[in-house]
Structures are given as structure tokens and as C-alpha cells.
Design a protein around this motif. Structure first.
Motif, PDB file in Angstrom:
ATOM      1  N   SER A 186     -26.147   3.840   6.707  1.00 30.73           N
ATOM      2  CA  SER A 186     -26.742   5.156   6.003  1.00 30.73           C
ATOM      3  C   SER A 186     -28.086   4.613   5.208  1.00 30.73           C
ATOM      4  CB  SER A 186     -25.782   5.820   5.339  1.00 30.73           C
ATOM      5  OG  SER A 186     -24.888   5.152   4.586  1.00 30.73           O
TER       6      SER A 186
ATOM      7  N   ALA B  71     -19.848  16.573   4.457  1.00 25.19           N
ATOM      8  CA  ALA B  71     -20.837  17.273   3.980  1.00 25.19           C
ATOM      9  C   ALA B  71     -21.155  18.541   5.157  1.00 25.19           C
ATOM     10  CB  ALA B  71     -22.266  16.576   3.919  1.00 25.19           C
TER      11      ALA B  71
ATOM     12  N   TYR C   9     -27.142  15.405   2.998  1.00 19.43           N
ATOM     13  CA  TYR C   9     -27.887  14.494   2.046  1.00 19.43           C
ATOM     14  C   TYR C   9     -28.361  13.648   3.022  1.00 19.43           C
ATOM     15  CZ  TYR C   9     -27.981   9.980  -0.154  1.00 19.43           C
ATOM     16  OH  TYR C   9     -28.149   8.752  -0.826  1.00 19.43           O
ATOM     17  N   TRP C  10     -29.458  13.652   3.314  1.00 20.66           N
ATOM     18  CA  TRP C  10     -30.275  12.737   4.313  1.00 20.66           C
ATOM     19  C   TRP C  10     -31.871  12.472   3.755  1.00 20.66           C
ATOM     20  CZ3 TRP C  10     -27.929   9.527   7.144  1.00 20.66           C
ATOM     21  CH2 TRP C  10     -28.700   8.877   8.099  1.00 20.66           C
TER      22      TRP C  10
HETATM   23  O1  PMV Z   1     -23.436   8.457   1.197  1.00 17.44           O
HETATM   24  P1  PMV Z   1     -24.197   7.614   2.369  1.00 17.44           P
HETATM   25  O2  PMV Z   1     -25.540   6.876   1.595  1.00 17.44           O
HETATM   26  O3  PMV Z   1     -23.391   6.890   3.153  1.00 17.44           O
HETATM   27  O4  PMV Z   1     -25.050   8.828   3.042  1.00 17.44           O
HETATM   28  C1  PMV Z   1     -24.320   9.894   3.690  1.00 17.44           C
HETATM   29  C2  PMV Z   1     -25.055  10.656   4.706  1.00 17.44           C
HETATM   30  C3  PMV Z   1     -24.351  11.685   5.593  1.00 17.44           C
HETATM   31  O5  PMV Z   1     -23.020  11.409   5.824  1.00 17.44           O
HETATM   32  C4  PMV Z   1     -24.922  11.786   6.918  1.00 17.44           C
HETATM   33  C5  PMV Z   1     -24.525  13.108   4.956  1.00 17.44           C
HETATM   34  C6  PMV Z   1     -23.795  13.307   3.559  1.00 17.44           C
HETATM   35  O6  PMV Z   1     -24.221  14.289   3.040  1.00 17.44           O
HETATM   36  O7  PMV Z   1     -22.415  13.036   3.558  1.00 17.44           O
END
Ligand code: PMV
Length: 362
Positions: A221, A25, A29-30
Motif C-alpha cells: 500500500s 473502506a 484512502y488512497w
Molecule cells: O493503510 P494502508 O496504508 O494499508 O492503505 C489502505 C488503502 C486501502 O486499503 C486500499 C483503502 C483503505 O482506505 O483502506
């Protein structure tokens, strides 16, 4: 079109296989809401060399009164109870969508192209590969999803439910997830391929992953997203992400290297600043991470090199640079950056084309 109920009585055995990539990313997304809905839109670059290959086969079984999932799962040829549990739980959650999952025995086998202990999150590639196999299964059983666009859209929606960022792995190039007024068709439910024409400087962007620490990260995450609930900076963060999305896409279109670096690095630093300022806080960067960032900034300023970096939720550094300067940048990596990597480990990747079905040879 056959209905899902209609297929239960005549389930033919079949096998499907997909290769699906990871993504990194640039706008992060956080923070999420109920149902894996993002608090802000994100933008990613699909990778080419970091991918999962998955084979799913199924045969009819009698089904159980309790509606359980009958699954055998192998990762890189071996049993992996942790991954099997996660996949099993995800499949169970899909029973309302795919009731036929209670009437089949599934064999799933997967492998990753990247080293097992490289600190690279594999949930995006593995969960998107699983979603693609499930969509192939739906197409085969029900005669639905015959249109390519519908097929990948459904796969993106399913992947999102397994791991948010996985929904961005269904397309090549640049992928946007999360509704944004300036991007028609953008959605909270699925990733979409960015339609904006990107400047040639970024069209073949390279990504060197500098591995500072290969062991798994200390915060999942899900925990991380949870930290954004009641976070003092949550609202300004979500607003800024929306604004940055617009500015970054414009900068990618016009080829504004400095502005791209400013936003992409700003996003990486903000992600970690949010973790450091949550309650409890998490400190995932390591001294070597900071040394790498310093060296990258110096290299950019002293040599005028169009390099920039981003970070995931961990200590490893993703260095981004155009294909045109690959040779010079890779000399710099070998000379100055590799000594700071754990066991000298770094992985070469680049912007990728998205998933593809695999031919199965028995
Ligand atoms: O998809 P998840 O829940 O593993 O969250 C990803 C969060 C980040 O990698 C830090 C940011 C992103 O947008 O990929």
C-alpha cells in the motif's frame, strides 16, 4: 500522573492483551502526505470476525546506548522475521514518544482469526492491536490515558503511524478518518466513530469476502499511495472523495440502497482505475474478479436484491448485504460465486463492535 522519564527507574513487568478487528473502506484512502496524513477523508465499516489477538509483555532491561528495541515476536506460535522487522521498526520510531521502550524487553505474540492465506490484509487489525497494547502499557506505567475516550484516541493516532487504515479499527460500526468540514471532530490524525444515525437496513450489514486470489498482493500500500504523487487524476480524486463522503453518509442515514451501491462500487472501481492509470500502472483485478462483479450486478438487477460490492487493493471481492436478505444472498453465493473463488474459499463477516481487551489465562 507519573512522567515517562519518571517510570524508567521502576519498570514493573506486566502483560496486556487485546483483540482488534480489521476494517473495510467504503470511501477509500488512497494517497498520503508526510507523516501518514491522508489526502482525503475515508469511511470504513469495522469487521467482526476478522481480527488479530495480541499479547504484549515486558520486563525491565538495562537499555542500550544506541537506543535499540529488544523484541521477541511470535506470529501464530512461530518466528516471523518479516513481521518482527516491521514491528521493531515501528517501535523504534516511537522512541521519542515512549522513551521507556528502550529500557524494556518486549515479548509480543499474535494470531489472526482469518486464514493465513486468504488475501485479507492484516495490517489494520495487527497494528491497531499493537497500538492498544502500547496504550495499556502507557496507562500502566504512567497512570495516563485513564479516560476511555483519550485511550482509544491515542491508540488510533499510534495505529495510524504504523498503517494508515489501522486508525479506523479502534471503534465499532462506521469510522471516519480525515478532516471533513461536514463532520465536526473529524481529524487527519485519528479515526472517529461516525455519529450519524444509520438506517436499519445497514445496521447489521453483512460482508462476504470472496477470495479470488489468496497470495499476497503485488503492490504494497505504501507503493500504491506513492503512485498518487503527480498522478494526473489526483486532485479531482481527492475532491470527489470529499463530496462522496457527504453523499454516502446521507444515503446510509436515509436507507437509500441504490445510492449507497452507486457510491460504494464507484469507489472500488475508482481505486483500481487510479492504479491502472498511474505510472507505472498496476492491474490487481483478475478475470474472476470481473466475472464476480458481473454476477453480483445481474443478481441485483434481476432479483431486486440490495447487494453491493467493494474491493480492496487486490483481486478479492467484498460483497455487502443487509442481514434481512442473508439467506437468499448466501444461497446465491454458494450456487454462483463460490465456483469462481480460489479453492472455493469465502469468509463470512459482518459489521463489528470494535476492539476488546482479553483476559489472560496463564
Ligand atoms: O493503510 P494502508 O496504508 O494499508 O492503505 C489502505 C488503502 C486501502 O486499503 C486500499 C483503502 C483503505 O482506505 O483502506
Amino acid at each position: 500522573m507519573r512522567t515517562f522519564e519518571g517510570v524508567l527507574s521502576k519498570i514493573p513487568a506486566a502483560t496486556f492483551a487485546w483483540r482488534s478487528p480489521s476494517n473495510i473502506a467504503l470511501i477509500k484512502y488512497w494517497g498520503k502526505r508526510e507523516g501518514q496524513v491522508p489526502q482525503n477523508p475515508s469511511l470504513s465499516m469495522t469487521l467482526q470476525n476478522a481480527y488479530t489477538e495480541m499479547i504484549l509483555s515486558y520486563e525491565k532491561c538495562s537499555g542500550t546506548a544506541q537506543e535499540k528495541i529488544s523484541l521477541e515476536f511470535l506470529f501464530e506460535g512461530k518466528q516471523n522475521p518479516q513481521f518482527a522487522k516491521r514491528i521493531g521498526a515501528f517501535l523504534l520510531s516511537l522512541l521519542p514518544t515512549y522513551p521507556f521502550l528502550a529500557n524494556v524487553h518486549l515479548n509480543i505474540s499474535s494470531r489472526n482469526s482469518f486464514p493465513h492465506s486468504a488475501g485479507i490484509a492484516s495490517s489494520a487489525s495487527s497494528m491497531s492491536a499493537l497500538a492498544l497494547c502500547l496504550c495499556s502499557m502507557e496507562r500502566h506505567l504512567c497512570g495516563t490515558l485513564t479516560n476511555e475516550e483519550d485511550f482509544f484516541r491515542k491508540a488510533s493516532a499510534l495505529a495510524r503511524l504504523a498503517s494508515g487504515s489501522a486508525c479506523r479499527s479502534l471503534y465499532g460500526g462506521w469510522v471516519l478518518w480525515g478532516a471533513h468540514d461536514d463532520f465536526p471532530g473529524s481529524s487527519q490524525e485519528v479515526g472517529i466513530a461516525l455519529k450519524t444515525p444509520i438506517h436499519e437496513r445497514f445496521q447489521q450489514w453483512q460482508n462476504a469476502i470472496l477470495v479470488v486470489q489468496a497470495s499476497p498482493k503485488e503492490v504494497s500500500s505504501s507503493q500504491g499511495h506513492g503512485m498518487m504523487v503527480n498522478h494526473p487524476f489526483a486532485e479531482p480524486r481527492y475532491q470527489l472523495a470529499n463530496e462522496r463522503m457527504k453523499t454516502l453518509v446521507k444515503a446510509l442515514e436515509t436507507g437509500d440502497v441504490e445510492l449507497v451501491a452507486q457510491i460504494v462500487e464507484g469507489e472500488a472501481m475508482m481505486l483500481h482505475a487510479l492504479m491502472m492509470s498511474s505510472q507505472p500502472y498496476f492491474l490487481l483485478i483478475r478475470p474472476q474478479t470481473l466475472l464476480l462483479l458481473e454476477k453480483i450486478r445481474q443478481f441485483r438487477h434481476s432479483q431486486g436484491m440490495p447487494v453491493t460490492f467493494t474491493l480492496d487493493a487486490g483481486p478479492n471481492v467484498h460483497l455487502l448485504y443487509p442481514l434481512q436478505v442473508k439467506e437468499k444472498v448466501e444461497e446465491f453465493i454458494v450456487r454462483e460465486l463460490i465456483p469462481l473463488c480460489e479453492n472455493g474459499l469465502w469468509i463470512k463477516d459482518e459489521i463489528g463492535h470494535g476492539p476488546r481487551p482479553l483476559k489472560i489465562i496463564f
